[in-house]
Motif scaffolding. Structure first.
Motif, PDB file in Angstrom:
ATOM      1  N   ALA A   1       0.835  -1.203   0.000  1.00  0.00           N
ATOM      2  CA  ALA A   1       0.000   0.000   0.000  1.00  0.00           C
ATOM      3  C   ALA A   1       0.868   1.251   0.000  1.00  0.00           C
ATOM      4  CB  ALA A   1      -0.931  -0.001   1.217  1.00  0.00           C
ATOM      5  N   GLN A   2       1.944   1.242   0.803  1.00  0.00           N
ATOM      6  CA  GLN A   2       2.876   2.368   0.841  1.00  0.00           C
ATOM      7  C   GLN A   2       3.525   2.577  -0.523  1.00  0.00           C
ATOM      8  OE1 GLN A   2       4.606   4.325   3.620  1.00  0.00           O
ATOM      9  NE2 GLN A   2       2.540   4.135   4.424  1.00  0.00           N
ATOM     10  N   ALA A   3       3.987   1.469  -1.132  1.00  0.00           N
ATOM     11  CA  ALA A   3       4.684   1.570  -2.410  1.00  0.00           C
ATOM     12  C   ALA A   3       3.776   2.123  -3.497  1.00  0.00           C
ATOM     13  CB  ALA A   3       5.224   0.187  -2.813  1.00  0.00           C
ATOM     14  N   GLU A   4       2.548   1.626  -3.534  1.00  0.00           N
ATOM     15  CA  GLU A   4       1.644   2.114  -4.575  1.00  0.00           C
ATOM     16  C   GLU A   4       1.281   3.575  -4.339  1.00  0.00           C
ATOM     17  OE1 GLU A   4      -2.157   0.699  -7.218  1.00  0.00           O
ATOM     18  OE2 GLU A   4      -1.118  -0.681  -5.893  1.00  0.00           O
ATOM     19  N   PHE A   5       1.123   3.961  -3.069  1.00  0.00           N
ATOM     20  CA  PHE A   5       0.824   5.366  -2.786  1.00  0.00           C
ATOM     21  C   PHE A   5       1.974   6.272  -3.231  1.00  0.00           C
ATOM     22  CE2 PHE A   5       1.079   9.084   0.000  1.00  0.00           C
ATOM     23  CZ  PHE A   5      -0.126   9.694  -0.333  1.00  0.00           C
ATOM     24  N   LEU A   6       3.211   5.843  -2.966  1.00  0.00           N
ATOM     25  CA  LEU A   6       4.369   6.617  -3.398  1.00  0.00           C
ATOM     26  C   LEU A   6       4.383   6.788  -4.910  1.00  0.00           C
ATOM     27  CD1 LEU A   6       7.186   5.125  -1.126  1.00  0.00           C
ATOM     28  CD2 LEU A   6       6.280   7.459  -1.036  1.00  0.00           C
TER      29      LEU A   6
END
Length: 535
Positions: free
Chosen positions: A226-231
Motif C-alpha cells: 500500500a505504501q509503495a503504490e501510494f508513493l
C-alpha cells in the motif's frame, strides 16, 4: 462510515454487474433475437434496411454522447458517482423502450439507454483498473468482459423465450426486464469504495491511503505494498501537475501515442466486423436457409461459445500478455471473415426479401437479399460464424495517466461507439446492396489491425498504471516492450520499504525516501520512475 467492500475479487464481481447491464442492451442480444420476429416486424411496420439500421444505431449513438460526457462527469464527481449516474439513465431509457408506441419513441429510449452504456463502458473499466493489483488487473478487468458476454447470452434467451408470446409483450417484456441489473448495480455501488487514484488527483491523499490500505493491507495503510503504490501514485501526480491538463493534453507529443493506441484499440473492435457476425446473426442464418425457431436457436449457440471462449483469456491474459492475445485473435477473425465471404460468393445468389419470405414461409427483413444454396455451404457459414466469436476485449483505461485517465478513456470509448453507430447503420443496407462483399471489407480491416497491433501496441501485462506510463515515455518499439520491461518496480519499492530503506508515509502530504548515505525527498519535478532508480 458504513461498510465498504474492498476485496479486489468481490469488487470485480460487483462491477461485472455493470457488464451485465450493458451486455443485455447491446444490440447484439436485445435486438438480435427480436428484429426478425413477426411480432416486432408487424408492430413497427416491417422497417426497411435504412430504418432498421437507424433503430439499431440509436443505442451506439447515445453511447457516443455518454462516453464523451463521462470524462467530465468522472473527473468532477468520481468514478463511482459516474457509474451511478449511468444507472439512472439506463432505468429511464428502459422505461421508454418498453413503452414504445412507435419507432420514434423506441429510438429515443434506446438513445437514452446508450448514454448509460457509454458512461459505464468507459468508467467501469477505469474503476477496476485503478483498484486492481497490477498482477491480476487484466483478469479482473476481463471479468467485466465476461459479464458482458453473459448479459448478451441471458438477454438473447430471454428474448427468445418471449418470442413465443403473442402480441407486443414478446418484445416489451425483455425490454422491461433489462432494468433489473441497473437497480442491483445502483444498490451495490453504495458499498463500493471510490478510486484511490481519483482521491489522490483531488489532493485527498489520506482517503487514497485509506483505500489502498484496505485493498492491499487488510486495512493497514502502512502495509509495504500500500505504501509503495501510494508513493508511485503521488510521485506520478506531482510530475503530471507540472504539465498541461485538459482535453488538449491528450494530443501533446508525449501523450499522442497513448491516445492513438487507446482510440484505435476501440476502433478496431468495431472494424473487425463484430456487427456483421453477431448483431445481425439472424439475418446471416436466414441467408443460410434457416428460419423460425431453428434460426433463433442456432443463433443462440454463438452466444454460448462467446461466454466459454472468454474464459481462457480471463484466466491467462496476465500470463499470455495483451499483444499475443490481440494478434492471434485478429488473425483468426481475418480467416473466418474471408471464409464466409468466399462461401457466400461461390454458393449463393441474389434474392428479394419477398422471394425468400415465400421460400421460408415467414416474414423476412428487407435487408436479407442473398441466399446460399446447398446444405454443406450453409453449414460452413454457420460454423465460421461460431468460430468468429473467439475475439478480444479492448481495455484502454490502463494506458492513460491518472490526470487524464477519465478523459482519455472517455475519448477512446467514444471512438468505439461512433464507429459502432456508423457500422450498425451501415450493415443492413450493406447486406442489401453489396451482400457477401461486406465480409471482404471487414476482413481487410482485421488484416490491417494485425499489422497495426504488431508495430504500435506495447505490452503492458503485470505493470502498475504508473509503470505503463514509463513504457510509453521510453520510446521503446512496441514489439520489444515485452522483453525490455521485465519485473515490477512496485514489488522492488515494497521490498525497500519493508527493509527500511524507504520511510513509511506517516502523513500523506510528506513523501520522503532515504538511502544509506542520505535522503531523497520531494519528486515533484522528477519524471515518474526516476526517484525509484535512486533507491
Amino acid at each position: 462510515m458504513g461498510y465498504t467492500i474492498t476485496n479486489p475479487y468481490a469488487l470485480a464481481a460487483l462491477a461485472t454487474i455493470g457488464g451485465l447491464l450493458f451486455g443485455v442492451e447491446q444490440d447484439i442480444s436485445s435486438m438480435s433475437a427480436i428484429v426478425s420476429t413477426p411480432q416486432y416486424l408487424r408492430y413497427f411496420n416491417n422497417p426497411d434496411a435504412d430504418l432498421a439500421g437507424g433503430i439499431t444505431a440509436s443505442m451506439p449513438g447515445g453511447s457516443f454522447v455518454g462516453a464523451i460526457g463521462s470524462g467530465w462527469i468522472t473527473d468532477i464527481f468520481g468514478r463511482r458517482s459516474a457509474i451511478q449516474i449511468g444507472c439512472c439513465f439506463w432505468i429511464v431509457g428502459s422505461i421508454l423502450s418498453c413503452a414504445a408506441q412507435n419507432v420514434g419513441m423506441l429510438i429515443v429510449g434506446r438513445f437514452i439507454n446508450g448514454i448509460c452504456v457509454g458512461i459505464c463502458s468507459a468508467q467501469v473499466t477505469t474503476y477496476l483498473s485503478e483498484l486492481a493489483p497490477s498482477k491480476i488487473r487484466g483478469r479482473l478487468v476481463g471479468c467485466q468482459q465476461w459479464a458482458i458476454t453473459w448479459g448478451i447470452m441471458i438477454m438473447y434467451y430471454i428474448s427468445y423465450g418471449c418470442s413465443f408470446i403473442d402480441g407486443v409483450a414478446s418484445f416489451r417484456v425483455p425490454w422491461g426486464l433489462q432494468m433489473i441489473p441497473a437497480f442491483i448495480f445502483l444498490l451495490a455501488s453504495l458499498f463500493m469504495p471510490e478510486s484511490p487514484r481519483w482521491y489522490a488527483s483531488k489532493g485527498r491523499y489520506e482517503d487514497a491511503r485509506r483505500i489502498l490500505g484496505l485493498i492491499h493491507g487488510h486495512g493497514d495503510p502502512d502495509h509495504p505494498i500500500a505504501q509503495a503504490e501510494f508513493l508511485e501514485i503521488k510521485e506520478s501526480l506531482e510530475f503530471q501537475k507540472a504539465h498541461a491538463e485538459g482535453w488538449l493534453a491528450l494530443f501533446k507529443k508525449d501523450m499522442l501515442p497513448r491516445t492513438m493506441c487507446g482510440m484505435w484499440m476501440q476502433i478496431w473492435s468495431q472494424l473487425t466486423g463484430m456487427n456483421v457476425m453477431m448483431y445481425y446473426i439472424t439475418y446471416v442464418f436466414m441467408m443460410a436457409g434457416l428460419s423460425g425457431n431453428t434460426n433463433l436457436v442456432s443463433s443462440s449457440i454463438q452466444y454460448v461459445i462467446n461466454v466459454v471462449m472468454t474464459v481462457p483469456a480471463l484466466i491467462w491474459l496476465d500470463k499470455w500478455g495483451r499483444r499475443p492475445t490481440l494478434l492471434v485473435g485478429s488473425t483468426f477473425m481475418t480467416i473466418w471473415l474471408f471464409a464466409v465471404g468466399g462461401i457466400m460468393a461461390s454458393y449463393g445468389h441474389k434474392i428479394t426479401s419477398a422471394e425468400l419470405s415465400a421460400q421460408l414461409n415467414e416474414e423476412v427483413p428487407d435487408a436479407v437479399a442473398w441466399k446460399v444454396d446447398g446444405s454443406a455451404p450453409s453449414k460452413a457459414i454457420i460454423a465460421c460464424s461460431f468460430l468468429f466469436v473467439a475475439s478480444y476485449a479492448p481495455t484502454p483505461s490502463e494506458i492513460f495517466p491518472s490526470r487524464v485517465r477519465g478523459k482519455g478513456v472517455a475519448l477512446a470509448t467514444a471512438s468505439n461507439w461512433i464507429f459502432n453507430f456508423a457500422l450498425s447503420y451501415f450493415v443492413p443496407p450493406s447486406f442489401k446492396n453489396i451482400q457477401y462483399r461486406t465480409y471482404f471489407i471487414f476482413g481487410c480491416f482485421t488484416a490491417a489491425m494485425t499489422i497495426h497491433v504488431f508495430f504500435l501496441f506495447p505490452e503492458t501485462k503485470g505493470k502498475t498504471l504508473e509503470e505503463i506510463e514509463e513504457i510509453f515515455l521510453s520510446g521503446t518499439p512496441a514489439w520489444k516492450t515485452g522483453s525490455a520491461f521485465k519485473g515490477s518496480k512496485l514489488e522492488h519499492l515494497a521490498a525497500e520499504i519493508k527493509r527500511g530503506r524507504i520511510e513509511h508515509v506517516e502523513h500523506a502530504d510528506q513523501v520522503e525516501m532515504k538511502k544509506d548515505t542520505g535522503a531523497v525527498s520531494d519528486t515533484a519535478s522528477t519524471p515518474p520512475g526516476a526517484a525509484h532508480s535512486k533507491v
